[in-house]
Enzyme design. Structure first.
Site, PDB file in Angstrom:
ATOM      1  N   SER A  48      28.104  33.127  30.427  1.00 32.64           N
ATOM      2  CA  SER A  48      27.981  33.213  31.884  1.00 32.64           C
ATOM      3  C   SER A  48      26.502  33.317  32.233  1.00 32.64           C
ATOM      4  O   SER A  48      25.799  34.194  31.730  1.00 32.64           O
ATOM      5  CB  SER A  48      28.764  34.409  32.421  1.00 32.64           C
ATOM      6  OG  SER A  48      28.317  35.622  31.844  1.00 32.64           O
ATOM      7  N   LEU A  49      26.047  32.417  33.094  1.00 35.09           N
ATOM      8  CA  LEU A  49      24.617  32.295  33.376  1.00 35.09           C
ATOM      9  C   LEU A  49      24.279  32.637  34.820  1.00 35.09           C
ATOM     10  O   LEU A  49      23.265  32.196  35.345  1.00 35.09           O
ATOM     11  CB  LEU A  49      24.156  30.865  33.053  1.00 35.09           C
ATOM     12  CG  LEU A  49      24.520  30.351  31.654  1.00 35.09           C
ATOM     13  CD1 LEU A  49      24.054  28.913  31.490  1.00 35.09           C
ATOM     14  CD2 LEU A  49      23.923  31.248  30.573  1.00 35.09           C
ATOM     15  N   GLY A  50      25.144  33.420  35.473  1.00 32.36           N
ATOM     16  CA  GLY A  50      24.868  33.827  36.841  1.00 32.36           C
ATOM     17  C   GLY A  50      24.775  32.639  37.771  1.00 32.36           C
ATOM     18  O   GLY A  50      25.646  31.759  37.788  1.00 32.36           O
ATOM     19  N   ALA A  51      23.703  32.581  38.550  1.00 28.00           N
ATOM     20  CA  ALA A  51      23.540  31.511  39.532  1.00 28.00           C
ATOM     21  C   ALA A  51      23.376  30.143  38.890  1.00 28.00           C
ATOM     22  O   ALA A  51      23.540  29.111  39.553  1.00 28.00           O
ATOM     23  CB  ALA A  51      22.334  31.808  40.430  1.00 28.00           C
ATOM     24  N   GLY A  56      31.297  37.064  36.284  1.00 26.49           N
ATOM     25  CA  GLY A  56      31.420  36.623  34.898  1.00 26.49           C
ATOM     26  C   GLY A  56      32.789  36.926  34.318  1.00 26.49           C
ATOM     27  O   GLY A  56      33.361  36.125  33.558  1.00 26.49           O
ATOM     28  N   ASP A  57      33.348  38.095  34.674  1.00 22.90           N
ATOM     29  CA  ASP A  57      34.686  38.458  34.190  1.00 22.90           C
ATOM     30  C   ASP A  57      35.739  37.497  34.736  1.00 22.90           C
ATOM     31  O   ASP A  57      36.677  37.120  34.026  1.00 22.90           O
ATOM     32  CB  ASP A  57      35.034  39.885  34.613  1.00 22.90           C
ATOM     33  CG  ASP A  57      34.140  40.926  33.953  1.00 22.90           C
ATOM     34  OD1 ASP A  57      33.563  40.619  32.893  1.00 22.90           O
ATOM     35  OD2 ASP A  57      34.023  42.036  34.496  1.00 22.90           O
ATOM     36  N   GLY A 107      25.300  28.988  36.494  1.00 21.14           N
ATOM     37  CA  GLY A 107      26.582  28.422  36.110  1.00 21.14           C
ATOM     38  C   GLY A 107      27.112  28.992  34.812  1.00 21.14           C
ATOM     39  O   GLY A 107      27.025  30.199  34.558  1.00 21.14           O
TER      40      GLY A 107
END
Length: 303
Positions: free
Chosen positions: A214-217, A245-246, A219
């Site tokens: 999970s890379l936040g903003a 992310g979860d 993607g």
């Protein structure tokens, strides 16, 4: 069934302030919210919202543990927790003008008997996927995760701290690190998507069949035995990123439960995360990834 294990859950207390905090003074908040916290707990809530079967287990105790049980019941999440005498920890966030303050407790001490109870719960339900996530409480070691994963024929999915990842001896079907956890687990400094891909591939070679980062903003990325897939995040109005992310990981596992392939599972994850960030908190009661999946672009990255 996707069964989730949260070894060290928490009651998350969020306090809103309309003035800066001052030392040695009595101040009043403008609002307070309490939520059940912990990776596995969040995943079970999202799997329930997706309409699939789940069960949340882990280690709870005291009045805060009772709150978690009652709170999950209000979201129709089935539970079967193992209980200890000490209260479940409380994590406090104070949101004041221009500053945020966070205080996380360590959690109650656990021993081998509680791990035995967790094994019994997993073996009783015989799920298809066991998701183990979050921090480990005092007294619990990465070897205990190996034991939980190896206690049955299920696939195991992990979302744990990077240092705990590299201390594991077993092999695992799924792991979901964020960028910080990827750096901690591999020692690779991540500054762009190529760095992320390199780190995720290295982590996969350490015993994880699929790495879903999970890379936040930016993607999400998925490294499989055959390919590396990258999906940018969707352009949506963001209200709250807690649980994003979860929710992505929950939807990916849900998609595999439906028999979907890797690319479609990644699309489902990114689409679900885009929906969740449009709400405050993790209490979303209905999710349908197909509403946004066609908007998700997926690229195949070269090795």
């Amino acid at each position: 069934m996707i069964l989730t294990v949260t070894p060290n859950p928490a009651v998350d207390q969020t306090i809103d302030m309309d003035e800066p905090l001052e030392a040695d003074s009595v101040q009043r908040s403008t609002g307070t919210r309490f939520d059940s916290g912990g990776n596995g707990i969040n995943v079970s809530q999202f799997v329930t919202a997706l309409g699939d079967e789940t069960l949340a287990t882990g280690i709870i105790g005291g009045f805060t543990g009772y709150f978690i049980q009652q709170n999950l019941a209000s979201f129709d999440v089935p539970t079967d927790f193992c209980e200890v005498e000490e209260p479940t920890r409380m994590n406090t966030a104070i949101l004041a003008p221009n500053h945020q303050y966070r205080l996380n407790q360590s959690g109650p001490e656990v021993d081998s008997e509680v791990i035995d109870e967790l094994v019994d719960v997993l073996q009783e339900y015989q799920p298809s996927i066991v998701n183990i996530g979050g921090s480990l409480p005092p007294g619990m070691e990465p070897a205990d995760i190996d034991r939980l994963a190896g206690a049955g024929e299920w696939d195991t999915a992990l979302d744990i701290h990077g240092n705990d990842m590299i201390a594991l001896d077993g092999t695992y079907e799924y792991v979901k690190p964020n960028e910080v956890e990827l750096e901690d687990a591999t020692g690779i400094a991540i500054e762009d998507i190529d760095d992320c891909a390199e780190a995720a591939r290295q982590l996969q070679s350490d015993g994880f069949e699929r790495v879903i980062a999970s890379l936040g903003a930016e993607g999400a990325m998925m490294v499989t035995p055959e390919e590396t897939l990258y999906a940018p995040s969707l352009d949506v109005d963001v209200v709250d990123t807690v649980g994003a992310g979860d929710s992505m990981f929950a939807a990916v596992m849900w998609a595999y439960e439906q028999g979907w392939d890797d690319e479609r599972a990644l699309r489902a994850g990114v689409a679900t995360s885009a929906t969740v960030v449009g709400h405050s908190g993790t209490g979303v009661k209905h999710l349908d990834p197909t509403e946004l999946m066609d908007d998700v672009r997926v690229w195949t990255l070269r090795s």
